[in-house]
Design an enzyme around this catalytic site. Structure first.
Site, PDB file in Angstrom:
ATOM      1  N   THR A  68     -11.631   6.929   7.462  1.00  0.00           N
ATOM      2  CA  THR A  68     -11.378   7.405   6.106  1.00  0.00           C
ATOM      3  C   THR A  68     -12.436   6.891   5.140  1.00  0.00           C
ATOM      4  OG1 THR A  68      -9.958   5.518   5.595  1.00  0.00           O
ATOM      5  CG2 THR A  68      -8.890   7.501   6.468  1.00  0.00           C
TER       6      THR A  68
ATOM      7  N   HIS B 207      -0.357   1.683  11.633  1.00  0.00           N
ATOM      8  CA  HIS B 207      -1.535   2.293  11.013  1.00  0.00           C
ATOM      9  C   HIS B 207      -2.866   1.892  11.632  1.00  0.00           C
ATOM     10  CE1 HIS B 207      -3.639   4.582   8.149  1.00  0.00           C
ATOM     11  NE2 HIS B 207      -2.832   4.425   7.123  1.00  0.00           N
TER      12      HIS B 207
ATOM     13  N   TYR C 299      -7.008   5.805  -5.810  1.00  0.00           N
ATOM     14  CA  TYR C 299      -7.428   5.922  -4.415  1.00  0.00           C
ATOM     15  C   TYR C 299      -6.901   7.234  -3.860  1.00  0.00           C
ATOM     16  CZ  TYR C 299      -7.919   4.463   0.542  1.00  0.00           C
ATOM     17  OH  TYR C 299      -8.253   4.358   1.872  1.00  0.00           O
TER      18      TYR C 299
END
Length: 781
Positions: A600, A471, A587
């Site tokens: 993001t 990630h 979230y």
């Protein structure tokens, strides 16, 4: 051992007559072609750098400006207002250059400076235009005159035929929100989660922070924003991802799934042959920057910098922090099968191997009977366990000799491939098959993936495949674009023959894949066992449920005049409240790629409006009241989403303020409280690139998207996809060790919430289907 001889350019022996050189023609040819390929890449890179560097102009426009200036001078007028003469006065010339030649050189220099000034002006104008975001807050289908003029200007200043990175220099920087706005929105977001006493305490902490320490931290952040390209992204990558010392498997890495109802071929090696060829076709387009940049509303560009580290990248463990290393274009992949690691070259004589040739090489690996070296079989568990033991083991056991060479081979590979001996995927008579398939992609056996690589492709014995991605280097939409491009190319462009093999011929003289060698000492084996135990405990605690919802999709939701994303988020809020009898901090990931190097931002989906709607619905209020409250909640969610996308979100700002406070060594009770708030419901939408698939004629070519592990020990992680007009898919994860959560129970609540919301918005809705049916193909490929 023929391949070993081919790897050596020449051999020599000492005889009575002297030294006898035995040159290998094939090896020298390989070296030559490798050099040619490398130089071609450099030339293409240089050309693209020039094109991107002068965008939105083009290199040919320089010639136009030069000709225009010279033509104007030919008419005996001076377009430079004396500047050409000034340049000529200060031009260092030799006595052999005529006056006419000096004038020509001066005119060309002036034209070049004028051209560069025009490029700079156009780029600044485009950057200013792209800072306008009011278009996003206008109702769908209703565009103001101001926005219409803005769109026209953006298209004028955007130039033609942009490359992937053409817009990078014109994207605006992410703005730093005002302290008072962030604090106000934070207090608003936590109001439905707190009672009056808790909220009053938070309000006091916020007021104290805003009036004292907050202004000091804000000043430093604004200074960082002026100096850096993006004031968030470098800290986000370092502190959220790279400094985490726990396992990245489950906690950070995420996965993507194959088609639900279609397996293009049941032959494992053939599926690998086609799709691996497709991945390298994608890399070729990426290197040439032939991929189109993402444009919102066909005009507004998004940042593309995350594509840069897609291939040839690996996360390297460290004791304090990991690093992300990116190497030059490699011509091979690292492959794992039955405890062995192989190096498989995908280029031969300077050309990319055909799908049939890659299938042939993969089959060689599958048929290889050699056993793993001592300690090799479960070596990958080091990447699945805690980071500090892996970092220490890497330095101690893999920093020299054969182990270093083999580890370098894995880390510098284009990407990692795992050939699985299990059969996985969707089985018609086994509803749990989708769950086990997702768990295999998320963590596998904890040692048969290399979790540090930018991404790992998994091929199962029955022809199914999947992807597991690290990630830190990029977010899911970037990996999703690669993944769906490969799926589309595999099925709709490359295809298979009648027997299920890849099309084309095979060069049987291809050198065999090279098995990597290891010398693992007993102490290292002990560390591998310890890392594996940690990873298995983590993987065994994951409760994962995947399902496709086929009662209705975005087509019917849009008829209710509601955003599909807002509809799903309200359903998730309703499902969570019914599951836990409370609200929680939620979230939802939103992108900030409208800004340079944007990643993001968080949309806090649980709002005062959404909680008011749910209380009314669960309290038995009249339907018309609930509908009004639902639309208010959905509109509020969309407003929060737009704020997040346009740089006015609150969580990245609060995160950076907290990091700055730690750098300055000061404590903030407000920031400490903010950072300790748990995200018990973490959600994200997996994007579907519909332009790559024909879901009208081939509705069966859909995937269940992807998913990730639970974020909180007592919470849920939910990834969802909107597939065409009629299908929604959900990946739900939580922990088995938490007795208050259940992925299957929450899935049932989501199904019920979706149906209840549509029934509320369309009261005359007919009875829903009670079972999920497999889409039928309208025609054969």
């Amino acid at each position: 051992m023929a391949e070993a001889h081919q790897a050596v350019a020449f051999q020599f022996t000492v005889t009575r007559e002297g030294i006898d050189l035995q040159l290998s023609h094939q090896a020298l040819t390989e070296i030559y072609l490798s050099g040619v390929r490398s130089w071609k890449k450099r030339i293409i890179g240089l050309k693209n750098s020039v094109i991107t560097g002068v965008y939105p102009a083009s290199p040919s426009s320089w010639l136009f400006v030069v000709i225009a200036i010279l033509a104007t001078m030919y008419t005996r007028s001076d377009p430079s207002m004396g500047l050409i003469a000034k340049i000529q006065e200060h031009l260092p010339v030799s006595q052999s250059m005529s006056t006419q030649c000096q004038t020509l050189v001066s005119a060309v220099l002036f034209s070049t400076m004028l051209w560069l000034l025009l490029i700079f002006t156009m780029r600044m104008c485009l950057k200013k235009l792209l800072s306008y975001h009011r278009w996003m807050f206008e109702k769908h289908g209703k565009m103001s005159n101001t926005t219409k003029v803005w769109v026209a200007l953006v298209r004028i200043f955007s130039g033609r035929k942009p490359l992937l990175y053409s817009y990078q220099g014109s994207l605006p920087n992410l703005p730093v929100p005002a302290i008072k706005d962030t604090v106000k929105r934070h207090l608003e977001s936590v109001r439905p989660l707190m009672d009056d006493r808790q909220y009053e305490h938070m309000t006091k902490l916020a007021a104290e922070f805003e009036s004292s320490l907050g202004n000091r931290l804000q000043w430093y952040l604004k200074l960082k924003a002026l100096w850096s390209t993006n004031y968030v992204s470098d800290w986000w990558e370092e502190y959220v991802y790279l400094r985490g010392r726990g396992p990245i498997m489950v906690n950070s890495n995420y996965f993507g799934m194959d088609f639900m109802y279609v397996t293009p071929t049941p032959i494992q090696a053939a599926r690998a042959g086609n799709s691996l060829h497709a991945f390298f076709l994608y890399r070729r387009k990426l290197n040439k920057e032939e991929l189109k940049p993402l444009l919102l509303r066909s005009a507004v560009p998004c940042c593309s910098y995350q594509f840069e580290r897609m291939f040839d990248t690996c996360r390297i463990p460290g004791t304090l922090t990991d690093t992300v290393q990116h190497w030059q274009d490699s011509d091979y992949i690292a492959v794992y099968h039955r405890g062995r690691y192989f190096r498989l070259r995908v280029y031969q004589a300077g050309r990319l191997l055909s799908p049939r040739e890659i299938e042939f090489q993969i089959q060689r690996i599958l048929d290889d009977p050699s056993p793993p070296s001592k300690g090799e079989a479960k070596l990958g568990a080091l990447t699945a366990g805690d980071r500090i033991p892996w970092a220490k083991a890497r330095v101690k056991y893999f920093s020299s000799g054969v182990n270093k060479r083999s580890l370098d081979c894995i880390e510098k590979a284009s990407f990692f491939v795992s050939l699985d001996d299990d059969e996985d995927g969707v089985t018609a008579d086994d509803p749990a098959s989708l769950d086990s398939y997702a768990k295999s992609l998320l963590h596998g056996k904890c040692y048969d993936r290399w979790f540090d690589k930018s991404f790992t492709i998994i091929y199962f014995k029955n022809g199914k495949m999947g992807i597991n991605a690290e990630h830190s280097w990029a977010d899911a939409p970037v990996v999703s674009h690669l993944w769906q491009h490969a799926l589309s190319t595999d099925c709709f462009q490359l295809g298979y023959n009648a027997e299920g093999h890849c099309k084309g011929e095979v060069d049987s003289s291809l050198p065999r894949p090279q098995k990597l060698n290891w010398e693992i000492p007993p102490e290292c084996e002990e560390q591998i066992s310890q890392s594996l135990a940690v990873a298995q405990a983590l993987a065994g605690d994951v409760d994962l449920h995947v399902f496709s919802f086929q009662d209705f999709g975005k087509g019917k939701v849009k008829k209710c005049r509601v955003s599909p994303d807002a509809f799903i988020q309200m359903a998730l809020q309703l499902a969570y409240y019914r599951d836990q009898r409370r609200f929680c901090l939620t979230y939802e990931a939103s992108m900030t790629r409208l800004f340079r190097e944007g990643r993001t931002e968080t949309v806090r989906s649980c709002s005062n409006e959404s909680s008011a709607f749910i209380r009314a619905l669960e309290g038995g209020e009249a339907a018309h009241v609930c509908r009004r409250l639902f639309h208010e909640a959905a509109e509020k969610h969309q407003h929060l989403y737009r704020l997040a996308m346009t740089g006015a979100g609150i969580d990245r700002h609060l995160f950076c303020l907290y990091v700055m406070s730690r750098y300055l060594g000061v404590e903030s009770p407000f920031l400490k409280e903010v950072q300790s708030e748990p995200w018990r419901l973490s959600t994200s939408q997996s994007p579907m690139h519909v332009e790559m698939f024909d879901l009208v004629n081939h509705p069966e070519y859909v995937s269940c998207g992807g998913g990730f592990g639970p974020v909180a020990d007592d919470g849920y992680g939910v990834s969802y996809s909107v597939l065409g007009e009629n299908i929604l898919s959900f990946n739900i994860a939580c922990k088995l060790s938490c007795t208050d959560t259940s992925a299957h129970a929450f899935g049932a609540q989501i199904r019920k919430a979706l149906r209840d919301l549509l029934q509320l918005l369309i009261p005359n809705q007919t009875e829903f289907k009670t079972e999920e049916k497999r889409p039928e193909a309208k025609k054969d490929l």
